[in-house]
Design a protein around this motif. Sequence first.
Motif, PDB file in Angstrom:
ATOM      1  N   PHE A  62      16.781   8.749  10.210  1.00  0.00           N
ATOM      2  CA  PHE A  62      17.335  10.066   9.919  1.00  0.00           C
ATOM      3  C   PHE A  62      16.448  10.369   8.615  1.00  0.00           C
ATOM      4  CE2 PHE A  62      20.928   8.762  12.449  1.00  0.00           C
ATOM      5  CZ  PHE A  62      21.121   9.744  13.481  1.00  0.00           C
ATOM      6  N   PHE A  63      16.184  11.574   8.718  1.00  0.00           N
ATOM      7  CA  PHE A  63      15.285  12.141   7.346  1.00  0.00           C
ATOM      8  C   PHE A  63      15.956  13.162   7.004  1.00  0.00           C
ATOM      9  CE2 PHE A  63      12.853   9.732  10.486  1.00  0.00           C
ATOM     10  CZ  PHE A  63      12.024   9.095   9.386  1.00  0.00           C
ATOM     11  N   PRO A  64      16.244  13.320   5.569  1.00  0.00           N
ATOM     12  CA  PRO A  64      16.717  14.786   4.744  1.00  0.00           C
ATOM     13  C   PRO A  64      15.676  15.637   5.136  1.00  0.00           C
ATOM     14  CG  PRO A  64      16.731  12.741   3.120  1.00  0.00           C
ATOM     15  CD  PRO A  64      16.054  12.260   4.629  1.00  0.00           C
TER      16      PRO A  64
ATOM     17  N   GLN B 262      10.563   3.768  -2.425  1.00  0.00           N
ATOM     18  CA  GLN B 262       9.821   3.256  -1.269  1.00  0.00           C
ATOM     19  C   GLN B 262      10.256   1.761  -0.629  1.00  0.00           C
ATOM     20  OE1 GLN B 262       7.760   4.587   1.215  1.00  0.00           O
ATOM     21  NE2 GLN B 262       8.302   6.233   0.077  1.00  0.00           N
ATOM     22  N   GLY B 263      10.569   1.050  -1.920  1.00  0.00           N
ATOM     23  CA  GLY B 263      11.292  -0.243  -1.396  1.00  0.00           C
ATOM     24  C   GLY B 263      12.529  -0.083  -0.548  1.00  0.00           C
ATOM     25  N   VAL B 264      13.189   0.714  -1.026  1.00  0.00           N
ATOM     26  CA  VAL B 264      14.336   1.019  -0.551  1.00  0.00           C
ATOM     27  C   VAL B 264      14.297   1.447   0.968  1.00  0.00           C
ATOM     28  CG1 VAL B 264      16.729   2.214  -0.547  1.00  0.00           C
ATOM     29  CG2 VAL B 264      16.005   1.060  -2.568  1.00  0.00           C
ATOM     30  N   THR B 265      13.357   2.652   0.965  1.00  0.00           N
ATOM     31  CA  THR B 265      12.955   3.426   2.346  1.00  0.00           C
ATOM     32  C   THR B 265      12.786   2.226   3.361  1.00  0.00           C
ATOM     33  OG1 THR B 265      12.342   5.098   1.201  1.00  0.00           O
ATOM     34  CG2 THR B 265      11.454   5.003   3.479  1.00  0.00           C
ATOM     35  N   PHE B 266      12.055   1.145   2.831  1.00  0.00           N
ATOM     36  CA  PHE B 266      11.396   0.499   3.871  1.00  0.00           C
ATOM     37  C   PHE B 266      12.532  -0.634   4.225  1.00  0.00           C
ATOM     38  CE2 PHE B 266       6.751   0.693   3.270  1.00  0.00           C
ATOM     39  CZ  PHE B 266       6.361   0.298   4.326  1.00  0.00           C
ATOM     40  N   ALA B 267      13.401  -1.027   3.307  1.00  0.00           N
ATOM     41  CA  ALA B 267      14.504  -2.054   3.562  1.00  0.00           C
ATOM     42  C   ALA B 267      15.486  -1.190   4.426  1.00  0.00           C
ATOM     43  CB  ALA B 267      15.114  -2.320   2.391  1.00  0.00           C
ATOM     44  N   THR B 268      15.839   0.120   4.209  1.00  0.00           N
ATOM     45  CA  THR B 268      16.904   0.877   4.847  1.00  0.00           C
ATOM     46  C   THR B 268      16.347   2.135   5.877  1.00  0.00           C
ATOM     47  OG1 THR B 268      17.441   2.105   2.838  1.00  0.00           O
ATOM     48  CG2 THR B 268      18.814  -0.027   3.369  1.00  0.00           C
ATOM     49  N   GLY B 269      16.280   3.077   4.938  1.00  0.00           N
ATOM     50  CA  GLY B 269      15.689   4.448   5.626  1.00  0.00           C
ATOM     51  C   GLY B 269      15.761   5.186   4.610  1.00  0.00           C
ATOM     52  N   PRO B 270      15.039   6.639   4.779  1.00  0.00           N
ATOM     53  CA  PRO B 270      14.632   7.629   3.826  1.00  0.00           C
ATOM     54  C   PRO B 270      15.743   8.254   3.330  1.00  0.00           C
ATOM     55  CG  PRO B 270      14.120   8.219   5.971  1.00  0.00           C
ATOM     56  CD  PRO B 270      14.407   6.709   6.328  1.00  0.00           C
ATOM     57  N   VAL B 271      16.922   8.334   3.856  1.00  0.00           N
ATOM     58  CA  VAL B 271      18.192   8.817   3.251  1.00  0.00           C
ATOM     59  C   VAL B 271      18.468   8.025   2.031  1.00  0.00           C
ATOM     60  CG1 VAL B 271      20.564   9.448   3.657  1.00  0.00           C
ATOM     61  CG2 VAL B 271      18.972   9.483   5.194  1.00  0.00           C
ATOM     62  N   TYR B 272      18.539   6.817   2.167  1.00  0.00           N
ATOM     63  CA  TYR B 272      18.804   5.847   0.921  1.00  0.00           C
ATOM     64  C   TYR B 272      17.797   5.733  -0.107  1.00  0.00           C
ATOM     65  CZ  TYR B 272      22.732   4.366   3.938  1.00  0.00           C
ATOM     66  OH  TYR B 272      23.725   4.377   4.871  1.00  0.00           O
ATOM     67  N   GLY B 273      16.629   5.759   0.423  1.00  0.00           N
ATOM     68  CA  GLY B 273      15.288   5.917  -0.436  1.00  0.00           C
ATOM     69  C   GLY B 273      15.498   6.870  -1.338  1.00  0.00           C
ATOM     70  N   ASP B 274      15.798   8.299  -0.846  1.00  0.00           N
ATOM     71  CA  ASP B 274      16.007   9.209  -1.821  1.00  0.00           C
ATOM     72  C   ASP B 274      17.265   9.196  -2.636  1.00  0.00           C
ATOM     73  OD1 ASP B 274      14.034  10.611  -0.300  1.00  0.00           O
ATOM     74  OD2 ASP B 274      15.194  12.534   0.061  1.00  0.00           O
ATOM     75  N   ALA B 275      18.178   8.654  -2.233  1.00  0.00           N
ATOM     76  CA  ALA B 275      19.460   8.501  -2.995  1.00  0.00           C
ATOM     77  C   ALA B 275      19.013   7.480  -4.264  1.00  0.00           C
ATOM     78  CB  ALA B 275      20.712   7.970  -2.184  1.00  0.00           C
TER      79      ALA B 275
ATOM     80  N   LEU C 159       0.866  -1.287   0.082  1.00  0.00           N
ATOM     81  CA  LEU C 159       0.089  -0.183  -0.056  1.00  0.00           C
ATOM     82  C   LEU C 159       0.985   1.287  -0.111  1.00  0.00           C
ATOM     83  CD1 LEU C 159      -2.954  -0.391   2.434  1.00  0.00           C
ATOM     84  CD2 LEU C 159      -3.159   0.133   0.141  1.00  0.00           C
ATOM     85  N   GLU C 160       1.979   1.280   0.836  1.00  0.00           N
ATOM     86  CA  GLU C 160       2.894   2.513   0.723  1.00  0.00           C
ATOM     87  C   GLU C 160       3.364   2.534  -0.436  1.00  0.00           C
ATOM     88  OE1 GLU C 160       4.079   5.576   2.725  1.00  0.00           O
ATOM     89  OE2 GLU C 160       2.728   4.481   3.391  1.00  0.00           O
TER      90      GLU C 160
ATOM     91  N   GLN D  15       7.141  12.572   3.223  1.00  0.00           N
ATOM     92  CA  GLN D  15       6.272  11.613   3.478  1.00  0.00           C
ATOM     93  C   GLN D  15       6.973  10.607   4.601  1.00  0.00           C
ATOM     94  OE1 GLN D  15       3.288  10.980   1.980  1.00  0.00           O
ATOM     95  NE2 GLN D  15       3.548  12.865   0.687  1.00  0.00           N
ATOM     96  N   PHE D  16       6.061  10.101   5.505  1.00  0.00           N
ATOM     97  CA  PHE D  16       6.587   9.586   6.453  1.00  0.00           C
ATOM     98  C   PHE D  16       5.905   8.212   6.930  1.00  0.00           C
ATOM     99  CE2 PHE D  16       7.577  13.804   7.279  1.00  0.00           C
ATOM    100  CZ  PHE D  16       9.157  13.680   7.710  1.00  0.00           C
ATOM    101  N   GLY D  17       4.991   7.802   5.718  1.00  0.00           N
ATOM    102  CA  GLY D  17       4.383   6.431   5.858  1.00  0.00           C
ATOM    103  C   GLY D  17       4.933   5.144   6.172  1.00  0.00           C
ATOM    104  N   SER D  18       6.206   5.070   5.707  1.00  0.00           N
ATOM    105  CA  SER D  18       6.816   3.717   5.765  1.00  0.00           C
ATOM    106  C   SER D  18       7.734   3.834   7.402  1.00  0.00           C
ATOM    107  CB  SER D  18       8.075   3.631   4.719  1.00  0.00           C
ATOM    108  OG  SER D  18       9.003   4.906   4.956  1.00  0.00           O
ATOM    109  N   THR D  19       8.028   4.923   7.800  1.00  0.00           N
ATOM    110  CA  THR D  19       8.529   4.948   9.045  1.00  0.00           C
ATOM    111  C   THR D  19       7.307   4.620  10.212  1.00  0.00           C
ATOM    112  OG1 THR D  19      10.141   6.718   8.129  1.00  0.00           O
ATOM    113  CG2 THR D  19       9.599   6.562  10.721  1.00  0.00           C
ATOM    114  N   ILE D  20       6.194   5.359   9.758  1.00  0.00           N
ATOM    115  CA  ILE D  20       5.248   5.119  10.656  1.00  0.00           C
ATOM    116  C   ILE D  20       4.860   3.453  10.754  1.00  0.00           C
ATOM    117  CG2 ILE D  20       2.843   5.428  11.270  1.00  0.00           C
ATOM    118  CD1 ILE D  20       3.371   8.391  10.040  1.00  0.00           C
ATOM    119  N   SER D  21       4.940   2.894   9.854  1.00  0.00           N
ATOM    120  CA  SER D  21       4.707   1.527   9.633  1.00  0.00           C
ATOM    121  C   SER D  21       5.651   0.790  10.658  1.00  0.00           C
ATOM    122  CB  SER D  21       4.546   0.904   8.127  1.00  0.00           C
ATOM    123  OG  SER D  21       4.025   1.758   7.583  1.00  0.00           O
ATOM    124  N   LYS D  22       6.917   1.224  10.392  1.00  0.00           N
ATOM    125  CA  LYS D  22       8.007   0.565  11.172  1.00  0.00           C
ATOM    126  C   LYS D  22       7.923   0.646  12.573  1.00  0.00           C
ATOM    127  CE  LYS D  22      11.651   1.047   7.772  1.00  0.00           C
ATOM    128  NZ  LYS D  22      12.949   1.786   7.525  1.00  0.00           N
ATOM    129  N   ILE D  23       7.435   2.062  12.923  1.00  0.00           N
ATOM    130  CA  ILE D  23       7.034   2.129  14.316  1.00  0.00           C
ATOM    131  C   ILE D  23       5.965   1.471  14.858  1.00  0.00           C
ATOM    132  CG2 ILE D  23       6.688   4.037  16.122  1.00  0.00           C
ATOM    133  CD1 ILE D  23       8.097   6.099  14.421  1.00  0.00           C
TER     134      ILE D  23
END
Lengths: 288, 409
Positions: B200-202, A249-262, A9-10, B207-215
């Motif tokens: 950490f977030f740039p 989004q796949g990368v964001t889930f696996a690692t974090g938003p920094v890598y997702g953007d990259a 969904l995400e 959009q914080f959906g994935s983080t919220i799910s992880k939390i």
Amino acid sequence: MDYTIIVFLEILRAISWLVILAAGLAIIFGMMKVINFAHGEFLMLGGYITIMSHNAGVPLWISMGVLAPLVVGVFGIIVERLVIRHLYGRIIDSLLATWGLSLLMIGGVTMVFGNTVQGVSTPLGSLSIGAYQVPGYNLLLIGIAVAMMMAIWLVLRFTSAGLIARATMQNPDMAETLGVRTSWVYMATFGLGSAVTGLAGGLLAPLTGVAPSMGVNFVAQSFITVITGGASMIAGTLSAGTLLGTISQGVTFATGPVYGDAALLLAALILLRLLPQGITGRIFRKSL
Amino acid sequence: MTFSRRTFLQTSAALTATLSAPTILRAQDDMIRIGGLHDLSGAIDSSGIPMNQAMQYAVAQINEAGGLLGRQVEAVTYDPQSNMSLYSQYATQLALRDKVTAVFGGITSASRETIRPIFHRYQTPYFYSCLYEGGVCDRNEITLGTTPAQTVAQLIPYAMNLWGKKVYTVAADYNYGHITAAWIKRYVEENGGELIETEFFPLDTTQFGSTISKIQAAKPDMVMSVLVGTAHLGFYRQWVASGMKGEIPIASTSFGGNGTENVMLTPEEGNGILTAFGYYETVENEKNAEFREGIKAFYPDNPPVLGETSEVTYEAVMIWADAVKEAGSTDRDAILEVIETGKSYLLPAGNVAIDPLTHHAVRDVYIAELRDQKMDIQQKFEAVQPTDTQMVCNLQETPDANVHHEISL
């Protein structure tokens, strides 16, 4: 299992978001070849109109779905008449002019509304999926992205207005010879693109903070999506949105938003190296 | 010799300049000038504008009370537009051309580290008024905002006591976020808690959906937020939209620092967020009531939002003015000697003293809960020391120090 659904969904939400964000720009840049550097500020304006009118008592759905696109659309037409129409075919000049416009809009909005705005809460509440909860608003965004693309496709494919618009963009001289007032077509197309951007801004208002300088957060993502998509507006936006949304989004889930953007940037970079004309420069070439 | 129009104009301009110069010089002699460097446009103008307003208000108050040493005070202000090259250009101008006696300004750590060495070189006293990650060691800089040792150290035990020991941190992806997140980890562990994860977030993440799910999957007892700016405001909003409000509470040492974020969230979204700062508009004392009313009357059309950054800027000018009065001079060393006596000042935020060893403020720290867009103060901690910076800095041993230590934990 629940988690898989959430991730899925995400990812869908991320794709829809890129599509909604980029649709207005795809019309203006993809079709008209005008680089609208003020795209982010058009979004910002849509967000402001939503919040201001909602605080003044207008129901949220009307401020978001009617007022925001309407006002930004009219604003777009004024901008086209005053500035853009003198710059068709001069990409660099239109870039500079719209950059100036974006600075002007940031300054103007700051002067009129100040730096603080009260926000609106996200409507629709939340939805439980097993042990998880997702905002209902996310599902709405997915629906709106689908509806938006459908509507643009129907107009371009089946109405005479769509036909005239396509003809004008492909060969303005020929269209003019056939009796089309191309300058009006350009104006209407720019207005439509602005209205779609205004709608995106309205949809954005309940998601994040609305402030005069917020546009800068979205302009890069929008341009990357449109450029990666290539010349065909609908197929391009959809394919690029899907690809980039899934990867980031796949990368964001696996690692974090920094890598997702990259990862999003890296994917766009590789793609443009392989397909310099964008995805629809090689694949889905004859599509809209 | 023929006189062209242009040479005539040039000559007369030069003449006028020479004739009027003495008046300009006399005016300069009469005024005590201070410099202001705040971002009045650009991404963080929402912090810069109220800081500048607070500074102008302080100057007006000083002048109204008869000025300093029988002279009026004048503020020379520039807008560096969040642009580091403009920051260094204006800093040099303030020090060399405008020859100001002190400078107030800089908001981000980047802007501070751009101008601090310039003022150090030209020996222009520099007052920095923003909460930051700690570690500046420079006798020429007076640092008045809170550091993590002052806020995080109070907030963590307070919140863990209230909610539980498992903590999940979300932080902005730059040095302030990283260093504060490290302090969070340390204080959580020191207080017998467990840090589950830090993300950490740039700064442009919306959009914080994935983080919220992880939390949701990690099920912590509380979330510590060091998110920064309007884009990151989306986290709090999407958190509520995901139905997490009331499930897991949030505490933050960055939310509402400049006083604007608390009104950008609706009461339903923001209620219950716990924060810690050196100042809130709601602090109850006579000085603050006076300050609140006074500054609102001074700016009837656009009253500034009051938060730590704006009030601390006001403090900085007042502490400087007090030092000038007591020293009987605007000379740098004379002023610094007064400040280094460690005297205590009664200000809107409460009692403030400057620690002579670090030139950082020893100040009262408050914990407040957001309630209907107002910060409802829960507890006050008196005279909290900047222990983080004290670990790395001793200006009595090394008065010439000119560094920003990354305090390693």
